[in-house]
Enzyme design. Sequence first.
Site, PDB file in Angstrom:
ATOM      1  N   ASN A  99     -22.214 -12.029 -13.195  1.00 34.60           N
ATOM      2  CA  ASN A  99     -20.887 -12.452 -12.693  1.00 34.60           C
ATOM      3  C   ASN A  99     -20.081 -12.779 -13.949  1.00 34.60           C
ATOM      4  O   ASN A  99     -20.488 -13.655 -14.717  1.00 34.60           O
ATOM      5  CB  ASN A  99     -21.092 -13.695 -11.837  1.00 34.60           C
ATOM      6  CG  ASN A  99     -20.072 -13.961 -10.781  1.00 34.60           C
ATOM      7  OD1 ASN A  99     -20.111 -15.019 -10.166  1.00 34.60           O
ATOM      8  ND2 ASN A  99     -19.173 -13.026 -10.497  1.00 34.60           N
ATOM      9  N   ASN A 102      -9.776 -16.009  -8.999  1.00 36.60           N
ATOM     10  CA  ASN A 102     -10.439 -14.745  -8.661  1.00 36.60           C
ATOM     11  C   ASN A 102      -9.702 -13.593  -9.321  1.00 36.60           C
ATOM     12  O   ASN A 102      -8.559 -13.752  -9.764  1.00 36.60           O
ATOM     13  CB  ASN A 102     -10.433 -14.548  -7.138  1.00 36.60           C
ATOM     14  CG  ASN A 102     -11.524 -15.350  -6.442  1.00 36.60           C
ATOM     15  OD1 ASN A 102     -12.689 -15.316  -6.817  1.00 36.60           O
ATOM     16  ND2 ASN A 102     -11.124 -16.090  -5.421  1.00 36.60           N
ATOM     17  N   CYS A 146     -16.516 -22.030  -8.389  1.00 41.00           N
ATOM     18  CA  CYS A 146     -17.296 -20.883  -8.851  1.00 41.00           C
ATOM     19  C   CYS A 146     -18.549 -21.417  -9.542  1.00 41.00           C
ATOM     20  O   CYS A 146     -18.446 -22.086 -10.575  1.00 41.00           O
ATOM     21  CB  CYS A 146     -16.442 -20.073  -9.826  1.00 41.00           C
ATOM     22  SG  CYS A 146     -17.329 -18.692 -10.566  1.00 41.00           S
ATOM     23  N   GLY A 147     -19.706 -21.165  -8.935  1.00 40.08           N
ATOM     24  CA  GLY A 147     -20.946 -21.727  -9.473  1.00 40.08           C
ATOM     25  C   GLY A 147     -21.353 -21.073 -10.784  1.00 40.08           C
ATOM     26  O   GLY A 147     -21.686 -21.762 -11.756  1.00 40.08           O
ATOM     27  N   ASN A 148     -21.319 -19.749 -10.823  1.00 40.06           N
ATOM     28  CA  ASN A 148     -21.657 -19.068 -12.081  1.00 40.06           C
ATOM     29  C   ASN A 148     -20.615 -19.377 -13.147  1.00 40.06           C
ATOM     30  O   ASN A 148     -20.948 -19.581 -14.319  1.00 40.06           O
ATOM     31  CB  ASN A 148     -21.736 -17.550 -11.871  1.00 40.06           C
ATOM     32  CG  ASN A 148     -22.992 -17.141 -11.118  1.00 40.06           C
ATOM     33  OD1 ASN A 148     -24.032 -17.788 -11.239  1.00 40.06           O
ATOM     34  ND2 ASN A 148     -22.892 -16.094 -10.327  1.00 40.06           N
ATOM     35  N   ASN A 177     -16.952 -15.572   1.515  1.00 35.79           N
ATOM     36  CA  ASN A 177     -17.876 -14.715   0.777  1.00 35.79           C
ATOM     37  C   ASN A 177     -19.016 -14.362   1.721  1.00 35.79           C
ATOM     38  O   ASN A 177     -19.402 -15.184   2.576  1.00 35.79           O
ATOM     39  CB  ASN A 177     -18.395 -15.470  -0.439  1.00 35.79           C
ATOM     40  CG  ASN A 177     -17.261 -15.894  -1.352  1.00 35.79           C
ATOM     41  OD1 ASN A 177     -16.704 -15.102  -2.095  1.00 35.79           O
ATOM     42  ND2 ASN A 177     -16.872 -17.170  -1.264  1.00 35.79           N
ATOM     43  N   ARG A 218     -15.238 -12.751  -1.798  1.00 33.74           N
ATOM     44  CA  ARG A 218     -13.805 -12.927  -1.487  1.00 33.74           C
ATOM     45  C   ARG A 218     -13.020 -13.047  -2.795  1.00 33.74           C
ATOM     46  O   ARG A 218     -13.471 -13.678  -3.732  1.00 33.74           O
ATOM     47  CB  ARG A 218     -13.649 -14.203  -0.673  1.00 33.74           C
ATOM     48  CG  ARG A 218     -12.213 -14.584  -0.377  1.00 33.74           C
ATOM     49  CD  ARG A 218     -12.114 -15.915   0.346  1.00 33.74           C
ATOM     50  NE  ARG A 218     -12.439 -17.050  -0.510  1.00 33.74           N
ATOM     51  CZ  ARG A 218     -12.184 -18.315  -0.159  1.00 33.74           C
ATOM     52  NH1 ARG A 218     -11.653 -18.587   1.024  1.00 33.74           N
ATOM     53  NH2 ARG A 218     -12.495 -19.318  -0.978  1.00 33.74           N
ATOM     54  N   CYS A 269     -23.420 -14.331  -7.266  1.00 36.54           N
ATOM     55  CA  CYS A 269     -22.405 -15.329  -6.905  1.00 36.54           C
ATOM     56  C   CYS A 269     -23.119 -16.676  -6.831  1.00 36.54           C
ATOM     57  O   CYS A 269     -24.002 -16.851  -5.983  1.00 36.54           O
ATOM     58  CB  CYS A 269     -21.777 -14.962  -5.562  1.00 36.54           C
ATOM     59  SG  CYS A 269     -20.565 -16.156  -4.989  1.00 36.54           S
ATOM     60  N   GLY A 270     -22.771 -17.593  -7.713  1.00 35.90           N
ATOM     61  CA  GLY A 270     -23.523 -18.848  -7.842  1.00 35.90           C
ATOM     62  C   GLY A 270     -23.454 -19.733  -6.613  1.00 35.90           C
ATOM     63  O   GLY A 270     -24.483 -20.216  -6.118  1.00 35.90           O
ATOM     64  N   THR A 271     -22.248 -19.928  -6.083  1.00 33.81           N
ATOM     65  CA  THR A 271     -22.154 -20.722  -4.851  1.00 33.81           C
ATOM     66  C   THR A 271     -22.807 -19.974  -3.698  1.00 33.81           C
ATOM     67  O   THR A 271     -23.297 -20.597  -2.753  1.00 33.81           O
ATOM     68  CB  THR A 271     -20.679 -21.007  -4.503  1.00 33.81           C
ATOM     69  OG1 THR A 271     -19.917 -19.790  -4.524  1.00 33.81           O
ATOM     70  CG2 THR A 271     -20.066 -22.021  -5.458  1.00 33.81           C
TER      71      THR A 271
HETATM   72  N1  LIG Z   1     -14.929 -15.632  -4.930  1.00 30.93           N
HETATM   73  C1  LIG Z   1     -15.253 -16.979  -4.524  1.00 30.93           C
HETATM   74  C2  LIG Z   1     -15.119 -17.957  -5.695  1.00 30.93           C
HETATM   75  C3  LIG Z   1     -15.999 -17.596  -6.818  1.00 30.93           C
HETATM   76  C4  LIG Z   1     -17.446 -17.588  -6.455  1.00 30.93           C
HETATM   77  C5  LIG Z   1     -18.262 -17.335  -7.726  1.00 30.93           C
HETATM   78  N2  LIG Z   1     -18.528 -15.974  -8.013  1.00 30.93           N
HETATM   79  C6  LIG Z   1     -19.516 -18.167  -7.772  1.00 30.93           C
HETATM   80  O1  LIG Z   1     -20.333 -17.896  -8.684  1.00 30.93           O
HETATM   81  O2  LIG Z   1     -19.665 -19.105  -6.977  1.00 30.93           O
HETATM   82  C7  LIG Z   1     -14.287 -17.415  -3.450  1.00 30.93           C
HETATM   83  O3  LIG Z   1     -13.127 -17.032  -3.507  1.00 30.93           O
HETATM   84  O4  LIG Z   1     -14.745 -18.170  -2.577  1.00 30.93           O
END
Ligand SMILES: N[C@@H](CCC[C@H](N)C(=O)O)C(=O)O
Length: 258
Positions: free
Chosen positions: A13, A65, A74-76, A169, A188, A197-199
């Site tokens: 990511n 984004n 954004c976790g990552n 997401n 998303r 995607c970390g979260t």
């Molecule tokens: N695209 C996500 C926010 C970012 C998430 C990210 N890639 C992660 O690592 O958590 C959104 O709009 O919810």
Amino acid sequence: MTTTFYKYQGTGNDFIMIDNRSLFFPKEDQNLVAFLCSRRFGIGADGLILLENDASLDFKMVYYNSDGKEGSMCGNGGRCIVAFAKFLGIINKTTEFMAVDGPHSASVNENTVRLKMQDVEELKSKPNALYLNTGSPHHVQIVSGLEKFNVAKEGSKIRYGIYGESGSNINFVEQVTEDTFRVRTYERGVEDETLSCGTGVTAVALAMHYLGKLKDNFAHIIALGGQLKVEFDFENNTYCKVHLNGEAKQVFKGEISW
Ligand SMILES: N[C@@H](CCC[C@H](N)C(=O)O)C(=O)O
């Protein structure tokens, strides 16, 4: 104007990282952020992250984004900004910083960052899925044949079908062993599959525990871009002490005129 920027990636990511402590960056310019994130016309990234000063914590993280709009947590990216803060000499091995969903603590050792995520109290049932917010909204759905699954097509259908314009997401997951899961995520704001995607992987670990698929209070998550570990406690019907662990690396430094 010419800007020095850095590129970081956390399990694939990838993010443009900018030291904005002087507040020079025109953060309201969505077209500029989208241009910089464009993989054909700009630098190319899943998102753009500004590091800014914070009144009480080590720094503040502002996340966008690749569509140019300010995003949720954004976790990552949170793991990558901790590595960036260490590179800038703002922190040493531990930190507490502010993000859009509140304060986060983290520790960094070599290229690995362990990031504390917010508590999760509510998991909602959806058709064949669970929906929860780990700082960003996530739909978690178990599938078979994940390797050949059309994540972009099926993810987009769910993201716009069930969740409308505000969206979510979309995570598709397959269990590998009792504590290991493969995950692929439609993100998303990128509006495509990302390499991790970390979260999202955090949401998958908690959802698998909630469904009884995971007995331990940790999970190994295999994303296309690498492996992450999620740890947590479950107390008073709340997922707490949630931590996301994995690599975060600086891959490029450059200048761009805009
Ligand atoms: N695209 C996500 C926010 C970012 C998430 C990210 N890639 C992660 O690592 O958590 C959104 O709009 O919810």
